[in-house]
Design an enzyme around this catalytic site. Structure first.
Site, PDB file in Angstrom:
ATOM      1  N   SER A   3      22.018 -12.908   9.038  1.00 13.22           N
ATOM      2  CA  SER A   3      21.178 -13.399  10.133  1.00 13.22           C
ATOM      3  C   SER A   3      21.198 -14.915  10.279  1.00 13.22           C
ATOM      4  O   SER A   3      20.418 -15.465  11.056  1.00 13.22           O
ATOM      5  CB  SER A   3      19.732 -12.934   9.930  1.00 13.22           C
ATOM      6  OG  SER A   3      19.203 -13.445   8.726  1.00 13.22           O
TER       7      SER A   3
ATOM      8  N   GLY B  19       0.782  -1.236   0.000  1.00  8.93           N
ATOM      9  CA  GLY B  19       0.000   0.000   0.000  1.00  8.93           C
ATOM     10  C   GLY B  19       0.804   1.271   0.000  1.00  8.93           C
ATOM     11  O   GLY B  19       0.268   2.328   0.345  1.00  8.93           O
TER      12      GLY B  19
ATOM     13  N   LYS C 147       9.933 -12.189  10.364  1.00  8.51           N
ATOM     14  CA  LYS C 147      10.468 -13.501  10.757  1.00  8.51           C
ATOM     15  C   LYS C 147       9.549 -14.198  11.751  1.00  8.51           C
ATOM     16  O   LYS C 147       9.347 -15.422  11.674  1.00  8.51           O
ATOM     17  CB  LYS C 147      11.876 -13.328  11.342  1.00  8.51           C
ATOM     18  CG  LYS C 147      12.912 -12.884  10.315  1.00  8.51           C
ATOM     19  CD  LYS C 147      14.255 -12.612  10.965  1.00  8.51           C
ATOM     20  CE  LYS C 147      15.279 -12.153   9.932  1.00  8.51           C
ATOM     21  NZ  LYS C 147      16.600 -11.832  10.526  1.00  8.51           N
TER      22      LYS C 147
END
Length: 682
Positions: free
Chosen positions: A589, A269, A632
């Site tokens: 990560s 959006g 996540k």
């Protein structure tokens, strides 16, 4: 001979027709030149622009009507006259209306809406501040008359009798503009001007005097006066000068206004929020896609020395809107091409810098155009791809992934009714159970945004339309349950990764973030006889490779702590693999996940199948923070994981998560790799 004579007469008539045609064209072009010069004389252009335009008009009148240069100059003047030099749209700063527009157009995105409403609230408060004016004159009647005039026009006016009183008034509250007489007792106008320029350099100063001479005028302007007028004062000119200085002063005060940059996955959006901002302000809206842009001339324009030169897209779009303060959305900024062929970001550095864009010079126009009134909004999927100098000029507003609950609400209240109307159904002719919509969301889409979901809802409506016309659906309304979705839409196109319930050694589940949202990955490790090789496969990027090297070095340096022999790597090879090798994987990560998988294989201890990991590590075993925590966590909930391990420095990000996002998930925060390994291995 007669034939030749007749031909000659025909040629003569043709030559006469050609001469008449040329004469007609000359008359047309002359009228074109006269017409545009008359329009220039009546145009309301800034003084510095008018001087250049009149020179071009004089040049146009001297040019041969049939020369290409004539049409180039004529087109140039037409473009200048078509630009909105003074036309603006008045902002509608009703906060409640803006909130209503944002809520009506978008469900969720509460933090984004709050930041936008804060932005509009600041503009609202600034617009309420009355401009501050000080009139310094030793004649009581003169300053009282001017005071009445400017108070009627909305100014907060203070009057003083000399320069000393003016300085005291400025110390109490600085004014936007000071109108001062030249000859006054105590401190005259020139002395006051010197103090103002040293202490309040942004304040506009207009000098008035009944003893106007060329010498005093030159001295006043040389010392920093903005305008110099003689008495009796021409009130029309004085008003014009005051308004001009006021607009310049307010622009300087508003130079630090932020340029908003909406960042986040596709379909969340970003563009439609920008359109809603323009609608709530009552401004014109322009959306410019910068994807694939490589040439700065597309934004800055071409110089008129080139054949077919034209202005850049910035001024072209402002010309189309007819106002100089639209909302311009610079879409897909992270997809600008930067290579040896060109780099368009240099133009954006000027356009988005409020210190420079008030005098933006397009190559075609060749004159400064004020872009300070434009509200620029940028969008990007991956902010890491935007150059640092450009990021410094923008305020990042992150658009997070939609939760399944938010997607369900949006589908029920917005998406499904719209698609029904587009496909020939009335809203009451189809009822889709919430479980059926959840099946579509979970099994047929794999995204952070809503575009794919909208396509799947459209596909459902098309299939139902065909079934209805073929007679398979006769009863209305049509009611769909979750069990019917797969039969209508076919097998799900996506494979949803879930954790395996079978305990294995050397396999750990990691949490990663991509531009499509959060996902889980499986890291596999095996040990074999070899000669101290670390093999890395799965299309891994350089950062992931370094994470694997770091994890191995930490385990070797702390072998005794984990029950490993000091020489376990001397006669071994270790292979680290992340499946889906066709997909490039990169990011900081996966260090904890790789270390868990590696230690599981080396010790034979199995990894908990309901646990996933995210975090980077150092050689000394510290666990470093990572980003994308919300996405996540949502990926872990979607994969039916019950516990996740995150860096302790991500605690604040976890605290900001809604209960719907956490979904009963247990979050363990660790600061040392030893803690993560102990929690992971059975």
């Amino acid at each position: 001979m007669k034939w030749f004579g007749r031909k000659s007469a025909e040629n003569t008539r043709s030559e006469e027709n050609i001469n008449d045609t040329h004469a007609g064209l000359e008359n047309v072009t002359e009228s074109m030149a006269d017409d545009i010069c008359k329009r220039v004389d009546s145009a309301d252009l800034p003084a510095n622009i008018m001087n250049t335009v009149r020179e071009e008009c004089e040049r146009l009148l001297k040019l041969d009507n049939t020369s290409p240069e004539f049409h180039i100059v004529h087109s140039y003047l037409e473009f200048i006259l078509s630009l909105p030099w003074n036309e603006t749209t008045k902002d509608d700063l009703d906060i409640q209306k803006a909130k209503g527009v944002l809520d009506a157009r978008h469900y969720g995105l509460n933090s984004v809406k709050e930041r936008i409403l804060e932005f509009l609230a600041v503009k609202n408060l600034r617009s309420r501040i009355s401009p501050n004016l000080i009139i310094a004159d030793d004649e009581v009647i003169a300053r009282e008359n001017l005071s009445i005039i400017f108070e009627h026009e909305g100014f907060a006016v203070r009057t003083v009798g000399n320069g000393l009183e003016a300085v005291a008034a400025m110390e109490e509250e600085p004014a936007d503009i000071v109108i001062t007489d030249l000859k006054m007792d105590g401190m005259d106008g020139l002395e006051l001007l010197e103090v103002l320029r040293n202490r309040w350099p942004d304040t506009g100063v207009i000098m008035l005097t009944g003893y106007a001479t060329v010498k005093t005028a030159v001295e006043a302007m040389k010392n920093g006066a903005d305008q110099y007028l003689g008495k009796p004062v021409n009130l029309t000119r004085l008003r014009e000068h005051v308004q001009d200085l006021l607009s310049r002063n307010r622009r300087i005060q508003g130079l630090q206004g932020p340029v908003l940059c909406f960042s986040g996955p596709p379909g969340t959006g970003k563009t439609s929020i920008g359109c809603a901002i323009a609608e709530s302000l009552g401004r014109e809206f322009i959306c410019m896609s910068l994807a694939g842009l490589r040439d700065e001339s597309e934004l800055r324009g071409h110089r008129r020395t080139y054949v077919g030169a034209m202005a850049g897209r910035i001024l072209q779009n402002i010309q189309k809107t007819g106002v100089r303060n639209p909302v311009i959305m610079l879409d897909e900024m992270d997809k600008i091409i930067q290579n040896f062929q060109g780099d368009a970001t240099s133009v954006l550095l000027e356009i988005l810098d409020p210190q420079q864009n008030s005098a933006f010079v397009d190559n075609y126009l060749g004159l400064p155009f004020d872009l300070s009134g434009v509200l620029f909004i940028a969008t990007a999927n991956m902010v890491e791809r935007i150059p640092e100098p450009l990021m410094d000029r923008m305020e990042m507003i992150e658009f997070s992934s939609y939760t399944p609950g938010e997607k369900l609400q949006i589908t029920q209240n917005y998406m499904l009714p719209n698609q029904l109307l587009k496909h020939g159904f009335s809203v009451n002719e189809l009822e889709v159970a919430p479980d059926a919509l959840n099946t579509i969301i979970a099994d047929y889409t794999r995204e952070a945004g809503l575009r794919g979901l909208d396509k799947q809802i459209a596909s459902l409506c098309r299939k139902l339309a065909r079934r209805r016309l073929s007679g398979q659906e006769e009863a209305l309304p049509i009611k769909l349950a979750a069990a019917e979705i797969h039969g209508i839409m076919g097998p799900p196109p996506h494979f949803s990764a879930t954790v395996t319930k079978m305990l294995k050694t050397g396999v750990a589940t990691g949490l990663v973030w991509s531009e499509n949202g959060g996902e889980i990955i499986f890291v596999e490790a095996v040990r074999m006889h070899g000669s101290k090789n670390l093999l890395l496969t799965g299309s891994l990027g350089e950062v992931l490779r370094e994470s694997a090297q770091t994890a191995l070095s930490f385990l070797r340096a702390n072998a005794g702590k984990f029950g490993l022999s000091d020489d376990f790597f001397e006669t071994s090879d270790i292979h680290i693999h992340i499946p889906a090798g066709a997909v490039t994987k990169e990011g900081p990560s996966a260090g904890v996940t790789i270390a868990v998988a590696m230690l599981s294989q080396l010790t034979g201890r199995m990894v908990r199948e309901d646990m996933a990991f995210s975090g980077e590590i150092t050689l000394h075993g510290d666990v470093l923070p990572v980003g994308g925590v919300r996405e996540k966590v949502m990926a872990a909930v979607r994969a039916r994981i019950s516990t996740i391990v995150l860096p302790a420095k991500c605690a604040q990000a976890v605290e900001q998560l809604e209960d719907e996002v956490l979904g009963g998930l247990e979050v363990r925060l660790v600061s040392r790799l030893e803690d993560a390994l102990e929690a992971a291995l059975n």
